[in-house]
Design a protein around this motif. Structure first.
Motif, PDB file in Angstrom:
ATOM      1  N   ILE A 258       0.976  -1.311  -0.015  1.00 50.78           N
ATOM      2  CA  ILE A 258      -0.027   0.071  -0.062  1.00 50.78           C
ATOM      3  C   ILE A 258       0.832   1.201  -0.118  1.00 50.78           C
ATOM      4  O   ILE A 258       1.842   1.299   0.889  1.00 50.78           O
ATOM      5  N   THR A 259       0.624   2.208  -0.996  1.00 56.01           N
ATOM      6  CA  THR A 259       1.386   3.420  -1.146  1.00 56.01           C
ATOM      7  C   THR A 259       0.443   4.455  -0.257  1.00 56.01           C
ATOM      8  O   THR A 259      -0.518   4.615  -0.685  1.00 56.01           O
ATOM      9  N   THR A 260       1.016   5.384   0.617  1.00 53.96           N
ATOM     10  CA  THR A 260       0.336   6.331   1.316  1.00 53.96           C
ATOM     11  C   THR A 260       1.280   7.441   1.213  1.00 53.96           C
ATOM     12  O   THR A 260       2.436   7.731   1.161  1.00 53.96           O
ATOM     13  N   SER A 261       0.793   8.617   1.319  1.00 55.40           N
ATOM     14  CA  SER A 261       1.314  10.048   1.409  1.00 55.40           C
ATOM     15  C   SER A 261       1.175  10.624   2.806  1.00 55.40           C
ATOM     16  O   SER A 261       1.646  11.629   2.944  1.00 55.40           O
ATOM     17  N   ARG A 262       0.953   9.759   3.747  1.00 56.78           N
ATOM     18  CA  ARG A 262       0.740  10.082   5.399  1.00 56.78           C
ATOM     19  C   ARG A 262       1.285   9.005   5.950  1.00 56.78           C
ATOM     20  O   ARG A 262       0.398   8.316   6.754  1.00 56.78           O
ATOM     21  N   ALA A 263       2.430   8.766   5.831  1.00 61.62           N
ATOM     22  CA  ALA A 263       3.029   7.597   6.332  1.00 61.62           C
ATOM     23  C   ALA A 263       2.873   7.335   8.178  1.00 61.62           C
ATOM     24  O   ALA A 263       2.420   6.116   8.441  1.00 61.62           O
ATOM     25  N   ALA A 264       2.863   8.332   8.759  1.00 64.07           N
ATOM     26  CA  ALA A 264       2.925   8.265  10.268  1.00 64.07           C
ATOM     27  C   ALA A 264       1.536   8.045  10.545  1.00 64.07           C
ATOM     28  O   ALA A 264       1.025   7.070  11.428  1.00 64.07           O
ATOM     29  N   GLU A 265       0.354   8.598  10.023  1.00 68.41           N
ATOM     30  CA  GLU A 265      -1.349   8.116  10.115  1.00 68.41           C
ATOM     31  C   GLU A 265      -1.349   6.946   9.867  1.00 68.41           C
ATOM     32  O   GLU A 265      -2.244   6.137  10.383  1.00 68.41           O
ATOM     33  N   ALA A 266      -0.641   6.564   8.439  1.00 71.67           N
ATOM     34  CA  ALA A 266      -0.953   5.291   7.976  1.00 71.67           C
ATOM     35  C   ALA A 266      -0.527   4.244   8.998  1.00 71.67           C
ATOM     36  O   ALA A 266      -1.045   3.104   9.269  1.00 71.67           O
ATOM     37  N   GLU A 267       0.692   4.290   9.716  1.00 70.21           N
ATOM     38  CA  GLU A 267       1.260   2.999  10.729  1.00 70.21           C
ATOM     39  C   GLU A 267       0.214   3.323  11.812  1.00 70.21           C
ATOM     40  O   GLU A 267       0.066   2.200  12.496  1.00 70.21           O
ATOM     41  N   GLU A 268      -0.195   4.209  12.167  1.00 69.02           N
ATOM     42  CA  GLU A 268      -1.238   4.335  13.209  1.00 69.02           C
ATOM     43  C   GLU A 268      -2.448   3.584  13.011  1.00 69.02           C
ATOM     44  O   GLU A 268      -2.986   2.834  13.865  1.00 69.02           O
ATOM     45  N   TRP A 269      -2.856   3.730  11.778  1.00 68.90           N
ATOM     46  CA  TRP A 269      -4.105   2.834  11.285  1.00 68.90           C
ATOM     47  C   TRP A 269      -3.881   1.527  11.335  1.00 68.90           C
ATOM     48  O   TRP A 269      -4.800   0.631  11.771  1.00 68.90           O
ATOM     49  N   VAL A 270      -2.700   1.017  10.833  1.00 72.62           N
ATOM     50  CA  VAL A 270      -2.208  -0.281  10.802  1.00 72.62           C
ATOM     51  C   VAL A 270      -2.400  -1.015  12.249  1.00 72.62           C
ATOM     52  O   VAL A 270      -2.980  -2.031  12.589  1.00 72.62           O
ATOM     53  N   ALA A 271      -1.856  -0.285  13.244  1.00 68.69           N
ATOM     54  CA  ALA A 271      -1.653  -0.661  14.615  1.00 68.69           C
ATOM     55  C   ALA A 271      -3.259  -0.843  15.069  1.00 68.69           C
ATOM     56  O   ALA A 271      -3.623  -1.748  15.795  1.00 68.69           O
ATOM     57  N   GLU A 272      -4.163   0.162  14.858  1.00 68.06           N
ATOM     58  CA  GLU A 272      -5.503   0.383  15.373  1.00 68.06           C
ATOM     59  C   GLU A 272      -6.349  -0.774  14.859  1.00 68.06           C
ATOM     60  O   GLU A 272      -7.209  -1.169  15.552  1.00 68.06           O
ATOM     61  N   GLU A 273      -6.058  -1.084  13.395  1.00 65.84           N
ATOM     62  CA  GLU A 273      -6.769  -2.119  12.792  1.00 65.84           C
ATOM     63  C   GLU A 273      -6.297  -3.708  13.209  1.00 65.84           C
ATOM     64  O   GLU A 273      -7.038  -4.835  12.815  1.00 65.84           O
ATOM     65  N   GLY A 274      -5.243  -3.562  13.906  1.00 60.54           N
ATOM     66  CA  GLY A 274      -4.870  -5.079  14.337  1.00 60.54           C
ATOM     67  C   GLY A 274      -4.265  -5.541  13.385  1.00 60.54           C
ATOM     68  O   GLY A 274      -4.001  -6.999  13.497  1.00 60.54           O
TER      69      GLY A 274
END
Length: 303
Positions: A258-274
Motif C-alpha cells: 500500500i502506497t501512502t502520502s501520510r506514513a505516520a497516520e498510516a502506521e497508526e491505522w495499521v496498529a489500530e486495525e490489528g
C-alpha cells in the motif's frame, strides 16, 4: 507575513496544442524551489511567463513584488538571472568575452571578479566563439554569466543539462554558496532526482499544464512510503481505507503493498486495525510523481 519571490494567480495560456493553467503558485523568497514533471508539462512555458517572454491569456503574475501586467521593468530585469534550457543559436558567432561585455553593460551589479572566478572554478575559456564550445563548456559559460551580476532571483531551466559528473558537483557547490546570504531565491526545473534532493527546499509537481502539488522537501520524503501490511482480515477494500492511500497491490497471501502520502497516520491505522506492518520503504521522487499522476488521472475520470 510570508514573502514570495513569485506569485501566479489564475494564470492561463491557451495554445492550439497545449493549455497551461489555471496556475495558482507561490514561490517562497530565500529558498530553492524545484519544478518537476514529465516533458511537455509546461515548466519552460511557465518560466517564459515569469520572465515576460510570453503573455498569459488570463490571471496575474508578480515577480519580486512587481506586477507584470504592463511588461517587466528594466530595473526588475537587473535583479533576475536566467539560464535557459537551450542557448540562443543567434549568439553562436559571438565570443564568450563579447557576451560577457554585453551583460556587463546592462547589469549594474556585474562583478567582473566574480565572473572571472566562476570561469576559473568551472574551467571555462571565454575567448572562444560560443558556437564552437562543447555542450558542457557552453553550459558552464552560460551558468557563470547568469550568476555574475549577483541576481536576487535566479531561474534555472535544467541547469545540469550537458554537464559531466564533476562539473555537476561543482555547480551544486556554487549554488549552495550563492544561497548562503539567505536573501536570494532560486527557481529551477530538473528531471535529475539527485539534483532536486541535493538542492531543493520546496518541490512543485506539474503535469499537463497544471500544478499537482507543492511540498516542503523533507516533509515530502518523510511522508510518502510504501507499506507492506499483513492480516487475515485484510483485503483490497480494507487496504483502500488507509490514510493517504494512493495505491494498493496484492503482494501474495495476506500481504498487501500500500502506497501512502501520510506514513505516520498510516502506521497508526495499521496498529489500530490489528494488522501487521511487515516492512516500509521510502518512495523516490519519480515514484511520488507517478503516484500523483495516477491520482490526478483517477480524479479527472470522476469529474
Amino acid at each position: 507575513m510570508e514573502e514570495y519571490a513569485i506569485e501566479l494567480s489564475g494564470v492561463m495560456q491557451n495554445r492550439p496544442n497545449f493549455k497551461l493553467g489555471p496556475l495558482d503558485l507561490q514561490i517562497p523568497k530565500g529558498f530553492i524551489t524545484a519544478i518537476v514533471g514529465p516533458n511537455g508539462c509546461g515548466k519552460s512555458s511557465t518560466f517564459g511567463l515569469m520572465l515576460d517572454l510570453d503573455k498569459p491569456d488570463a490571471g496575474s503574475i508578480e515577480v519580486l513584488g512587481e506586477p507584470l501586467a504592463q511588461g517587466i521593468p528594466t530595473e526588475l530585469k537587473k535583479r533576475i538571472g536566467y539560464l535557459p534550457e537551450q542557448p540562443s543559436s543567434h549568439e553562436d558567432g559571438m565570443k564568450g568575452t563579447e557576451k560577457a561585455a554585453f551583460h556587463r553593460f546592462w547589469y549594474d551589479g556585474w562583478d567582473v571578479n566574480r565572473y572571472r572566478e566562476l570561469l576559473r572554478i568551472l574551467e571555462v575559456d571565454d575567448n572562444q566563439a560560443l558556437g564552437k564550445m562543447s555542450k558542457g563548456m557552453r553550459r558552464k559559460f552560460e551558468f557563470a554569466v547568469s550568476l555574475a551580476h549577483a541576481p536576487e532571483l535566479l531561474l534555472l531551466d535544467e541547469p545540469s543539462s550537458g554537464l559531466d559528473p564533476l562539473a555537476w558537483k561543482t555547480m551544486i557547490e556554487i549554488l549552495h554558496r550563492y544561497m548562503d546570504r539567505g536573501d536570494r531565491t532560486i527557481l529551477m526545473t530538473s528531471h535529475i532526482i539527485e539534483e532536486v534532493k541535493r538542492l531543493a527546499d520546496y518541490i512543485v509537481f506539474m503535469a499537463q499544464g497544471r500544478v499537482l502539488g507543492v511540498y516542503e522537501k523533507d516533509e515530502l520524503f518523510g511522508s510518502w512510503f510504501t507499506l507492506f501490511v499483513s492480516g487475515e482480515e485484510l483485503n483490497a477494500k480494507k487496504a483502500a481505507g488507509m490514510p493517504g492511500q494512493c495505491g494498493v497491490e496484492h503482494a501474495g497471501g495476506t500481504t498487501y503493498r500500500i502506497t501512502t502520502s501520510r506514513a505516520a497516520e498510516a502506521e497508526e491505522w495499521v496498529a489500530e486495525e490489528g494488522l501487521t506492518l511487515v516492512s516500509r520503504q521510502a518512495l523516490e521522487l519519480d515514484e511520488i510523481m507517478s503516484a500523483l499522476l495516477l491520482q490526478d488521472r483517477l480524479s479527472n475520470r470522476l469529474i
